[in-house]
Design an enzyme around this catalytic site. Structure first.
Site, PDB file in Angstrom:
ATOM      1  N   LYS A 412       0.921  -1.067  -0.171  1.00 17.77           N
ATOM      2  CA  LYS A 412      -0.068  -0.039  -0.100  1.00 17.77           C
ATOM      3  C   LYS A 412       0.941   1.272   0.085  1.00 17.77           C
ATOM      4  CE  LYS A 412      -3.918  -2.482   2.137  1.00 17.77           C
ATOM      5  NZ  LYS A 412      -3.155  -3.782   2.009  1.00 17.77           N
ATOM      6  N   VAL A 458      -8.632 -10.647   5.634  1.00 15.92           N
ATOM      7  CA  VAL A 458     -10.067 -11.201   5.378  1.00 15.92           C
ATOM      8  C   VAL A 458     -10.248 -12.647   5.475  1.00 15.92           C
ATOM      9  CG1 VAL A 458     -10.232  -9.692   3.219  1.00 15.92           C
ATOM     10  CG2 VAL A 458      -8.981 -11.902   2.776  1.00 15.92           C
TER      11      VAL A 458
END
Length: 625
Positions: A412, A458
């Site tokens: 990121k 996730v």
């Protein structure tokens, strides 16, 4: 043939067979009792009273067996309660027969015959069921391919599990293991309890396919240690929750008892086994891990313990996380000096004294706020911890002459659209700057994709949602991510430390990015469920699109440029990327420090837009900023 015949029998047929067997045994018991007490001459005394006795016995046994449901008890469940019901039928048989004989005038049968007949009936009724139970279970088991299981833990949960599986058609427990010496002399549910040292020989001898850890009350550190020790045996290892958890509302606990095939989700083979060991780089060294209680930090600590360092210093600002990892590592490596330090990487006086007084040789900097939406809402604190904290630790490492400094970064940070990504890019530039100005310390960094199983990832999120019946929430239909496992991430960091020349950015060749929707679908189907959609309206779990959250990208990148250099390992790539000059970085950090101290969000936005490529921070600040 027998398997097909038994399977074709309907329940009504089975009930009728057992009812007939009970009536036949009652009559046989009466005849045998009469012969035993009267002798062979009993046949000469047979008359209408004898036929009346047989009729009464048949009626009593047939009626009571049907009423109590003795003939309907499943053989694989026929144990104590079934025996008690059979005993009640036998006692009733004796009582009613004796009363009948006393009430009927001229009845010649002695009451002792009924007593012996009742005892014989009970023995025959129970014995034939137990024998048939063994025979039928073998017929079922030979007709089915069953999973062979070893149960680790002979306590209450292990005993309950062994008893429950003893009658299962698809799973067969073949051995019990426990490290408690007093239990190793016992036999539970027909299984002998063995020592842990015998596990490998038991797996080979009985062709065991799965090991179940039936010790839910043991600390997580103990179970994690056992799972690592058993990992190379070649069996799946499952951790079983307690039976109390199975009926509680703790859906997460239930889901964790079902393993996730990470290689299937990754769409590639795991690389942790292909990454070489690096013990020589860390053996005998004093090592500091910042953020030691986090997902990556704690896994780094576990790997480092296997490298036999002289000492391992754990810096963590979360008290509970520090307590947990210190306790686990102390049990894992009791001969290594483990030093838990409670504090923040932003505390320059603490970090300076810590690195110098502990004579730290290697710093692994994993401390960071990493959750994108949370940092987006708390931009000031995110910048303070991720940027200023990195500068404090890197500066202290250089001043103390530390051999190696490795920063744990993220994909990121590449052309970030979030405050968290921008903070990590700032941290990377700080490390790159220190690398150009340090003669003694080798500064490098490792850039990860998403780490499976880490906090907030996730995998556990989807797992909880599936366990609760859905829906599984997805931010965008087409969102993709690079994924790696926690062991891959930890091994990559340690290898980067051994390969580092100075200012390097290391990335793992993780193949193509993965569609998160495909991952959600695989997890749903891997749980034995189906995806509910327009094409399958009767499915079990729906995938719900919620929209990208502030700061999130649709697709992540791993590199700013395209130039890649090789390393001693083909799966690890190295990039040397452009960064701010020393003067530019000093200006940026001065302005950033001012924005943090004054909590000036407008100034922070202008700094990010000026110094970080393609940054688009959130438009609104949280009330906490």
């Amino acid at each position: 043939m027998l398997y097909r015949f038994v399977n074709k029998l309907r329940p009504a047929h089975k009930h009728a067979i057992f009812l007939g067997i009970d009536i036949a045994f009652a009559i046989i018991a009466y005849i045998v009792a009469s012969i035993m007490l009267i002798g062979q001459g009993w046949w000469a005394t047979v008359n209408l009273w004898t036929l009346a006795d047989i009729a009464v016995i048949a009626a009593v046994v047939g009626g009571l067996s049907a009423y109590l449901g003795v003939n309907k008890v499943k053989l694989n469940a026929y144990e104590m309660q079934g025996m008690v019901d059979s005993a009640f039928v036998a006692i009733s048989l004796v009582g009613i027969s004796v009363i009948t004989s006393l009430l009927l005038p001229g009845h010649a049968t002695h009451p002792s015959v009924y007593v012996v007949a009742g005892m014989l009936f009970l023995i025959l009724s129970v014995l034939v069921r137990l024998v048939m139970r063994v025979v039928l279970l073998r017929i079922y088991r030979t007709g089915n391919h069953r999973l062979r299981v070893l149960i680790y833990g002979a306590g209450q949960t292990g005993q309950q599990l062994a008893t429950a599986l003893a009658t299962d058609d698809t799973v067969v427990p073949v051995a019990l293991v426990d490290d408690e010496p007093r239990l190793q002399t016992l036999t539970v549910a027909g299984l002998k309890v063995h020592k842990p040292s015998e596990i490998r020989s038991l797996v080979a001898r009985y062709n065991i396919q799965r090991i179940v850890l039936a010790m839910p009350s043991a600390p997580q550190s103990v179970r994690s240690k056992l799972m690592r020790e058993l990992d190379d045996i070649g069996c799946e290892v499952h951790a079983l929750p307690s039976f109390a958890d199975l009926i509680s509302n703790d859906a997460r606990t239930l889901y964790e008892s079902r393993p996730v095939d990470l290689n299937d989700l990754l769409g590639r083979d795991g690389l942790e086994d292909q990454l070489p060991g690096v013990s020589d780089t860390y053996a005998g060294r004093n090592i500091l891990v910042t953020g030691a209680g986090g997902s990556i930090g704690s896994e780094l600590c576990r790997h480092i313990c296997g490298c036999r360092p002289a000492s391992l210093v754990l810096l963590e600002h979360g008290e509970h996380a520090l307590f947990q990892i210190e306790r686990e590592l102390t049990a894992l490596a009791p001969d290594i000096k483990i030093m838990p330090i409670l504090g923040s990487v932003c505390d320059s006086s603490l970090v300076d004294v810590l690195i110098k007084s502990r004579k730290i040789d290697i710093v692994l900097h994993a401390a960071a706020y990493k959750h994108v939406p949370l940092v987006e809402q708390n931009a000031i604190e995110g910048m303070r911890n991720n940027v200023i904290g990195t500068r404090v630790v890197a500066n202290a490492a250089r001043d103390a002459g530390v051999e190696r400094f490795i920063l744990v970064s993220t994909d990121k940070a590449v052309r970030p659209t979030s405050v968290m990504g921008a903070s990590k890019r700032f941290a990377e530039m700080i490390v790159q700057d220190f690398a150009t100005r340090s003669d003694t310390t080798r500064f490098s960094m490792v850039r990860f994709g998403n780490v499976m199983g880490s906090s907030g990832s996730v995998i556990p999120l989807f797992g909880e949602q599936i366990a609760k019946g859905g829906p599984v929430t997805l931010t965008h239909e087409d969102v993709t991510r690079y994924f790696m496992t926690i062991p891959e991430a930890a091994r990559l960091v340690l290898l980067a430390g051994s390969f580092a020349r100075g200012g390097d950015v290391f990335v793992l060749d993780m193949g193509k990015p993965i569609a998160v929707r495909d991952m959600a679908r695989k997890m749903i189907e891997g749980s034995g469920l189906t995806v509910r959609s327009a094409d399958n309206p009767n499915g079990d779990i729906e995938i719900e699109i919620t929209g990208l959250r502030p700061g999130e990208k649709l697709h992540e990148e791993l590199l700013i440029g395209s130039d890649m250099l090789t390393t001693p390992h083909p799966k690890i790539l190295r990039a040397q990327e452009d960064h701010l000059s020393e003067i530019e970085l000093a200006k940026a950090l001065k302005s950033l420090s001012e924005a943090i101290e004054t909590r000036d969000m407008a100034l922070l936005k202008s700094i990010l837009s000026r110094w970080i490529e393609q940054t688009d921070p959130a438009d609104e600040a949280s009330v906490y900023q």
